[in-house]
Design a protein around this motif. Structure first.
Motif, PDB file in Angstrom:
ATOM      1  N   UNK A  37      17.216  -1.477  -2.117  1.00 44.09           N
ATOM      2  CA  UNK A  37      18.488  -1.249  -1.424  1.00 44.09           C
ATOM      3  C   UNK A  37      18.585  -2.106  -0.166  1.00 44.09           C
ATOM      4  N   UNK A  38      17.472  -2.223   0.562  1.00 44.84           N
ATOM      5  CA  UNK A  38      17.472  -3.090   1.747  1.00 44.84           C
ATOM      6  C   UNK A  38      17.774  -4.537   1.362  1.00 44.84           C
ATOM      7  N   UNK A  39      17.143  -5.006   0.298  1.00 45.42           N
ATOM      8  CA  UNK A  39      17.382  -6.380  -0.148  1.00 45.42           C
ATOM      9  C   UNK A  39      18.825  -6.561  -0.631  1.00 45.42           C
ATOM     10  N   UNK A  40      19.332  -5.558  -1.330  1.00 45.77           N
ATOM     11  CA  UNK A  40      20.715  -5.636  -1.821  1.00 45.77           C
ATOM     12  C   UNK A  40      21.719  -5.747  -0.675  1.00 45.77           C
ATOM     13  N   UNK A  41      21.375  -5.164   0.465  1.00 44.10           N
ATOM     14  CA  UNK A  41      22.274  -5.177   1.624  1.00 44.10           C
ATOM     15  C   UNK A  41      21.900  -6.238   2.663  1.00 44.10           C
ATOM     16  N   UNK A  42      21.024  -7.152   2.286  1.00 44.95           N
ATOM     17  CA  UNK A  42      20.749  -8.313   3.129  1.00 44.95           C
ATOM     18  C   UNK A  42      19.901  -8.050   4.356  1.00 44.95           C
TER      19      UNK A  42
ATOM     20  N   UNK B 215       9.930   1.627  -3.386  1.00 40.43           N
ATOM     21  CA  UNK B 215      10.430   0.403  -4.015  1.00 40.43           C
ATOM     22  C   UNK B 215      11.935   0.493  -4.251  1.00 40.43           C
ATOM     23  N   UNK B 216      12.398   1.698  -4.518  1.00 46.02           N
ATOM     24  CA  UNK B 216      13.844   1.896  -4.678  1.00 46.02           C
ATOM     25  C   UNK B 216      14.567   1.629  -3.359  1.00 46.02           C
ATOM     26  N   UNK B 217      13.976   2.117  -2.261  1.00 51.66           N
ATOM     27  CA  UNK B 217      14.565   1.887  -0.943  1.00 51.66           C
ATOM     28  C   UNK B 217      14.497   0.416  -0.551  1.00 51.66           C
ATOM     29  N   UNK B 218      13.379  -0.248  -0.860  1.00 55.01           N
ATOM     30  CA  UNK B 218      13.252  -1.667  -0.538  1.00 55.01           C
ATOM     31  C   UNK B 218      14.285  -2.503  -1.287  1.00 55.01           C
TER      32      UNK B 218
ATOM     33  N   UNK C 148       0.825  -1.210   0.000  1.00 55.93           N
ATOM     34  CA  UNK C 148       0.000   0.000   0.000  1.00 55.93           C
ATOM     35  C   UNK C 148       0.861   1.263   0.000  1.00 55.93           C
ATOM     36  N   UNK C 149       2.126   1.134   0.443  1.00 58.00           N
ATOM     37  CA  UNK C 149       3.040   2.276   0.499  1.00 58.00           C
ATOM     38  C   UNK C 149       3.922   2.351  -0.745  1.00 58.00           C
ATOM     39  N   UNK C 150       3.936   1.268  -1.530  1.00 57.83           N
ATOM     40  CA  UNK C 150       4.946   1.103  -2.574  1.00 57.83           C
ATOM     41  C   UNK C 150       4.369   1.381  -3.959  1.00 57.83           C
ATOM     42  N   UNK C 151       4.689   2.538  -4.510  1.00 61.09           N
ATOM     43  CA  UNK C 151       4.226   2.911  -5.851  1.00 61.09           C
ATOM     44  C   UNK C 151       5.214   2.423  -6.907  1.00 61.09           C
TER      45      UNK C 151
END
Length: 269
Positions: free
Chosen positions: A242-247, A237-240, A228-231
């Protein structure tokens, strides 16, 4: 109900104060012990409860006794209680000692002893705790209900099979520390991007509080709330990514696994 507290540390006091605030027990019906007279006298004066020097005397008086000592002290206390088995005839023991298994308690105490193992967490100090408990072989449905009522006075509570208690420790017992670290990191990032420290911390704290409340109050799955927050193509989504890229996700899972294994290790000692 008469309630006892063996060990007057922060968690023990939180559990006791929760029961007092909720009106489950009256101060004159509470008995406490501590390794030092100074501590028990101080707590007794502050809360209006009864200080005792003897754990066995406490057990003989109360209906329910919280065991909230350090792990290295708990077995000494249990051995002390076992020396006067008659003191436990009508007493439910609820242990909040990390790693202390039901089997270990039952092997020390008299055969008829009624014991419960629980794992609260530090937000219990402000009535926002998350706790789980498991019942021993001699406990009744009333004992389980009493435990749920007492622990529920400082937050939410669930009953689980004891085989899951180490996992509970990994998720909610140690979990507040993970969240504090995330809040600190979120605030640090805000400072990095120009926000004053106090404002960054306020925003980070309220964001975590608000997001957690959304999960609790809507009953929606976190993934749905996140969507609901992710357009498409937006900042979130760009920040998410980055979170996934950094584990981020794998690091969180690894933390819970590490705490769970440590809890199991404590139980073997």
């Amino acid at each position: 109900m008469k309630l006892g507290l063996i060990g007057c540390g922060k968690m023990g006091r939180a559990l006791l104060e929760g029961a007092l605030t909720a009106g489950i027990v009256e101060a004159q019906d509470v008995y406490i012990t501590s390794r030092t007279e100074k501590t028990r006298q101080s707590v007794a004066k502050e809360l209006g409860v009864n200080p005792l020097a003897s754990n066995t005397e406490l057990a003989s008086i109360v209906d329910v006794a919280y065991l909230c000592t350090k792990p290295n002290v708990s077995k000494i206390v249990l051995l002390e209680l076992a020396e006067t088995p008659e003191s436990l005839d009508n007493t439910l023991i609820i242990s909040a000692v990390a790693g202390l298994k039901l089997e270990a308690m039952e092997s020390i105490l008299p055969d008829s002893a009624r014991v419960v193992r629980c794992m609260p967490n530090t937000p219990s100090l402000i009535g926002k705790g998350a706790a789980a408990y498991s019942t021993g072989s001699n406990t009744s449905d009333l004992d389980a209900s009493t435990t749920g009522k007492l622990l529920g006075s400082v937050g939410s509570v669930i009953e689980v099979d004891e085989s899951l208690m180490d996992s509970v420790t990994g998720v909610s017992g140690s979990g507040p520390a993970y969240v504090y670290t995330f809040i600190e990191s979120l605030a640090d990032a805000g400072v990095l991007k120009g926000l004053p420290r106090a404002q960054a911390l306020e925003l980070a704290t309220q964001t975590v509080l608000g997001a957690a409340s959304m999960v609790a109050e809507t009953g929606l799955h976190p993934a749905l709330l996140r969507d609901m927050v992710t357009s498409p193509g937006g900042t979130t989504i760009t920040a998410l990514k980055a979170l996934e890229d950094h584990g981020f996700r794998s690091a969180t899972i690894a933390a819970v696994e590490a705490a769970t294994e440590k809890s199991k290790e404590l139980g073997r000692n």
